[in-house]
Each structure stands twice: as C-alpha cells, then as structure tokens.
Design a protein around this motif. Structure first.
Motif, PDB file in Angstrom:
ATOM      1  N   ILE A 212      85.386  27.084 -55.926  1.00 22.10           N
ATOM      2  CA  ILE A 212      84.363  27.570 -56.847  1.00 22.10           C
ATOM      3  C   ILE A 212      83.018  27.764 -56.140  1.00 22.10           C
ATOM      4  N   PHE A 213      82.787  27.036 -55.052  1.00 22.65           N
ATOM      5  CA  PHE A 213      81.522  27.153 -54.334  1.00 22.65           C
ATOM      6  C   PHE A 213      81.340  28.534 -53.707  1.00 22.65           C
ATOM      7  N   TYR A 214      82.438  29.263 -53.533  1.00 26.73           N
ATOM      8  CA  TYR A 214      82.393  30.569 -52.872  1.00 26.73           C
ATOM      9  C   TYR A 214      82.617  31.722 -53.852  1.00 26.73           C
ATOM     10  N   ASP A 215      82.739  31.400 -55.116  1.00 30.21           N
ATOM     11  CA  ASP A 215      83.010  32.399 -56.146  1.00 30.21           C
ATOM     12  C   ASP A 215      81.683  32.878 -56.745  1.00 30.21           C
ATOM     13  N   PRO A 216      81.332  34.165 -56.577  1.00 30.37           N
ATOM     14  CA  PRO A 216      80.055  34.644 -57.122  1.00 30.37           C
ATOM     15  C   PRO A 216      79.986  34.594 -58.638  1.00 30.37           C
ATOM     16  N   VAL A 231      76.150  16.975 -53.761  1.00 28.28           N
ATOM     17  CA  VAL A 231      77.238  17.881 -54.148  1.00 28.28           C
ATOM     18  C   VAL A 231      78.175  18.014 -52.957  1.00 28.28           C
ATOM     19  N   HIS A 232      79.377  17.470 -53.077  1.00 30.70           N
ATOM     20  CA  HIS A 232      80.312  17.521 -51.963  1.00 30.70           C
ATOM     21  C   HIS A 232      81.000  18.889 -51.935  1.00 30.70           C
ATOM     22  N   LEU A 233      80.983  19.533 -50.755  1.00 27.75           N
ATOM     23  CA  LEU A 233      81.532  20.891 -50.619  1.00 27.75           C
ATOM     24  C   LEU A 233      82.929  20.906 -50.016  1.00 27.75           C
ATOM     25  N   TYR A 234      83.447  19.756 -49.590  1.00 28.41           N
ATOM     26  CA  TYR A 234      84.857  19.593 -49.221  1.00 28.41           C
ATOM     27  C   TYR A 234      85.353  20.603 -48.178  1.00 28.41           C
ATOM     28  N   THR A 235      84.758  20.596 -47.001  1.00 31.40           N
ATOM     29  CA  THR A 235      85.204  21.549 -45.986  1.00 31.40           C
ATOM     30  C   THR A 235      86.652  21.330 -45.567  1.00 31.40           C
ATOM     31  N   ASN A 236      87.145  20.092 -45.646  1.00 30.88           N
ATOM     32  CA  ASN A 236      88.542  19.853 -45.257  1.00 30.88           C
ATOM     33  C   ASN A 236      89.523  20.571 -46.168  1.00 30.88           C
ATOM     34  N   GLY A 237      89.122  20.852 -47.388  1.00 34.55           N
ATOM     35  CA  GLY A 237      90.011  21.544 -48.312  1.00 34.55           C
ATOM     36  C   GLY A 237      89.693  23.006 -48.487  1.00 34.55           C
ATOM     37  N   THR A 238      88.690  23.488 -47.769  1.00 40.17           N
ATOM     38  CA  THR A 238      88.277  24.880 -47.908  1.00 40.17           C
ATOM     39  C   THR A 238      89.264  25.815 -47.224  1.00 40.17           C
ATOM     40  N   LYS A 239      89.575  26.911 -47.856  1.00 36.66           N
ATOM     41  CA  LYS A 239      90.449  27.902 -47.233  1.00 36.66           C
ATOM     42  C   LYS A 239      89.799  28.430 -45.949  1.00 36.66           C
ATOM     43  N   PRO A 240      90.578  28.602 -44.883  1.00 36.55           N
ATOM     44  CA  PRO A 240      90.015  29.038 -43.595  1.00 36.55           C
ATOM     45  C   PRO A 240      89.178  30.306 -43.693  1.00 36.55           C
ATOM     46  N   TRP A 242      86.910  31.178 -45.730  1.00 35.86           N
ATOM     47  CA  TRP A 242      85.502  30.926 -46.025  1.00 35.86           C
ATOM     48  C   TRP A 242      84.762  30.381 -44.817  1.00 35.86           C
ATOM     49  N   ARG A 243      85.490  29.773 -43.891  1.00 38.08           N
ATOM     50  CA  ARG A 243      84.826  29.248 -42.696  1.00 38.08           C
ATOM     51  C   ARG A 243      84.619  30.334 -41.647  1.00 38.08           C
ATOM     52  N   LYS A 244      85.325  31.445 -41.795  1.00 32.72           N
ATOM     53  CA  LYS A 244      85.268  32.520 -40.806  1.00 32.72           C
ATOM     54  C   LYS A 244      84.499  33.739 -41.289  1.00 32.72           C
ATOM     55  N   ASN A 245      84.039  33.699 -42.544  1.00 32.75           N
ATOM     56  CA  ASN A 245      83.317  34.824 -43.116  1.00 32.75           C
ATOM     57  C   ASN A 245      82.101  34.323 -43.885  1.00 32.75           C
ATOM     58  N   VAL A 246      81.068  35.170 -43.934  1.00 32.11           N
ATOM     59  CA  VAL A 246      79.876  34.769 -44.678  1.00 32.11           C
ATOM     60  C   VAL A 246      80.215  34.669 -46.165  1.00 32.11           C
ATOM     61  N   PRO A 247      79.587  33.759 -46.893  1.00 27.76           N
ATOM     62  CA  PRO A 247      79.892  33.598 -48.319  1.00 27.76           C
ATOM     63  C   PRO A 247      79.488  34.841 -49.105  1.00 27.76           C
ATOM     64  N   LEU A 248      80.183  35.087 -50.190  1.00 27.88           N
ATOM     65  CA  LEU A 248      79.905  36.258 -51.023  1.00 27.88           C
ATOM     66  C   LEU A 248      78.565  36.105 -51.729  1.00 27.88           C
ATOM     67  N   GLU A 249      77.871  37.227 -51.856  1.00 30.46           N
ATOM     68  CA  GLU A 249      76.558  37.221 -52.492  1.00 30.46           C
ATOM     69  C   GLU A 249      76.623  36.627 -53.903  1.00 30.46           C
ATOM     70  N   ASN A 250      75.659  35.765 -54.176  1.00 32.39           N
ATOM     71  CA  ASN A 250      75.480  35.087 -55.456  1.00 32.39           C
ATOM     72  C   ASN A 250      76.417  33.893 -55.657  1.00 32.39           C
ATOM     73  N   SER A 251      77.297  33.621 -54.702  1.00 30.94           N
ATOM     74  CA  SER A 251      78.083  32.380 -54.786  1.00 30.94           C
ATOM     75  C   SER A 251      77.135  31.200 -54.569  1.00 30.94           C
ATOM     76  N   TYR A 252      77.573  30.004 -54.939  1.00 33.54           N
ATOM     77  CA  TYR A 252      76.719  28.821 -54.791  1.00 33.54           C
ATOM     78  C   TYR A 252      76.323  28.605 -53.332  1.00 33.54           C
ATOM     79  N   VAL A 253      77.281  28.716 -52.420  1.00 32.92           N
ATOM     80  CA  VAL A 253      76.975  28.505 -51.012  1.00 32.92           C
ATOM     81  C   VAL A 253      75.994  29.566 -50.510  1.00 32.92           C
ATOM     82  N   TRP A 254      76.185  30.809 -50.906  1.00 33.62           N
ATOM     83  CA  TRP A 254      75.273  31.895 -50.513  1.00 33.62           C
ATOM     84  C   TRP A 254      73.860  31.606 -51.012  1.00 33.62           C
TER      85      TRP A 254
END
Length: 269
Positions: A212-216, A231-240, A242-254
């Motif tokens: 959800i952190f990467y969903d605009p 707010v824990h962002l759980y990188t160990n469970g993040t799909k690869p 998201w770690r290799k691409n910039v976050p989508l505009e307006n997502s929480y991480v962005w």
C-alpha cells in the motif's frame, strides 16, 4: 533543526543504502533525533547529518554467519548490545519517523501485523533491566533449541545439516526465532509484555498490506491514529520491483521522499 531529542541508532550491513533507508534515517533527523548508523563497510550515501560509525564499536559482525542467513539476522543481537552500550532507541532502517518519540518514553515496543505478536523493529528499553538480561543471555548462550518451540519445530531443526553453525541451524528452522519470537517470549517471561504499545503506535499498517505504501490510490494515512509515531515500511516484504524503480507519483513513499528531500532515483537497488 537542533538534534536535542532522544538519540536513535541502526545497523547497516553492506556498502550502499537504498532510497527507502535514506528516507527513514533522514525522517528521524527531521524530527530532532540524533541518528547513528553503525556499518560493517564504508557507506558513502547516508543522508547528511547521520553519524556513520563502525559496527565493531558495539560488536564484531561475523560475516560468515551473515552469508548463511540474511543481512538483518545479526541485527537481532546487535540492537540490544547497542541499547545497553548507548541507551539509544533502536530503529530498523525501514522505520519512518512520523512524529518524534516523546522524551519520557523508556519502554518502546509494540505488536504488529494481523496476529499481534510483539515486534522488535523499533525498540527502547532501560539499559539495565531483566528483559535485556534475558535477551542477551539467550544470544550469548544459545540453548539446543529455543524454549518456546513446539514439537514440530524441534523436529525440523534435526533435519538441518549438522556442520552448520548452531545459530544458522536455528535460523533455517525459524527465520524469526532470533527476532520477534525471542522478544515476545522473554517479554512474556519477565511480565514486560504488558508494557507493549498498540500496533498503531509503531506499526500502523499490517505487514500483510505493505504494498500500500507504493500505491498512488492507497489510503495509508487511514491506518494512522493520533498515537502513531513510527511507520514501518517493511523492506524485507517489499516486492523487488519497488526497490529497483522510483515510487509512483502520489504514493505514500513518493510523497514522503518529496517531504523529507530524498531523490529515489539516486539510490535504487
């Protein structure tokens, strides 16, 4: 901002931070917390203001064990030794500071996820307390099997290769045995589990929903309460991806990267 709040610290095993780690470390600086990052190697892309120090100041990190487990495995030992040595609050490198930790907080930990088990991604403890003593004794004098394991878990470890280091055999049987499992068990043994904060304070979004952190269109803040501090962002469970691409505009991480001043494109995996 003057760094006058309680210090926080973490551990990084590797040469380069990813943008999400930069974001989380910088978020604590923004709220006035001095940040120390203990490293096993020379890290040159830590955010400005982070105090980068050798991990060996706290403990030697046996890289052969890391190679057989995971980069975060030995952090479960490191965090308590760091707290005992310095009194700082432990933060995982994927814990985003939403609000500053109150100065009068001494016991900082909470349940997380859908099951409510205690997590140790953000931990504050008195430097000398029974819970700390029991955790350190467990790590320094590993039993044949963790005392809370059931019959199936005890059978599973017997199927691990005999020539593996004992800590590795435990890890390969139960990946979280050194982390949340140990913390939950010993907090229950000492009665300190009653001090646990509710999940909304440190882990407002359940682990199972971490994308959800990467969903605009995601309503991340809908999970927050007035008590939310981290707010824990759980990188160990993040799909690869998201770690290799910039976050989508307006997502929480962005949005948080823009707010804190982190350029994700400069620190992709």
């Amino acid at each position: 901002m003057a760094l006058e709040r309680k210090p926080v610290a973490s551990l990084w095993i590797g040469e380069r931070l990813q943008y999400l780690n930069q974001l989380c470390l910088a978020s604590h600086l923004r709220h006035g917390h001095p940040v120390t990052l203990y490293c096993t190697e020379e890290v040159t892309n830590a955010p400005e203001g982070v105090d980068v120090r050798p991990a060996s100041e706290i403990m030697d990190i046996p890289m052969d064990i890391v190679e057989q487990t995971s980069a975060s495995f030995l952090s479960n030992v490191f965090r308590y030794k760091m707290i005992r040595a310095t009194g700082a609050i432990w933060i995982d490198c994927d814990a985003f500071c939403h609000k500053p930790f109150p100065d009068d907080w001494e016991w900082i930990f909470a349940g997380h996820g859908m099951r409510g088990a205690l997590n140790c991604g953000v931990v504050g403890l008195p430097r000398h307390c029974e819970l700390m003593d029991r955790l350190l004794d467990f790590y320094e004098n590993l039993p044949e099997v963790p005392p809370w394991w059931n019959k199936n878990q005890r059978k599973k470890i017997t199927r691990q290769e005999d020539d593996l280091p004992h800590a590795v055999r435990i890890y390969k049987t139960e990946r979280t045995a050194f982390g949340p499992q140990a913390f939950t068990y010993f907090a229950q043994q000492t009665g300190d589990s009653d001090r646990a904060m509710t999940p909304d304070v440190l882990y407002p979004v359940p682990f199972q929903l971490n994308d959800i952190f990467y969903d605009p269109h995601g309503r991340v803040e809908g999970w927050f309460t007035d008590d939310t501090v981290s707010v824990h962002l759980y990188t160990n469970g993040t799909k690869p991806w998201w770690r290799k691409n910039v976050p989508l505009e307006n997502s929480y991480v962005w949005r948080m990267c823009r707010e804190v001043g982190i350029d994700p494109a400069q620190a992709l995996e």
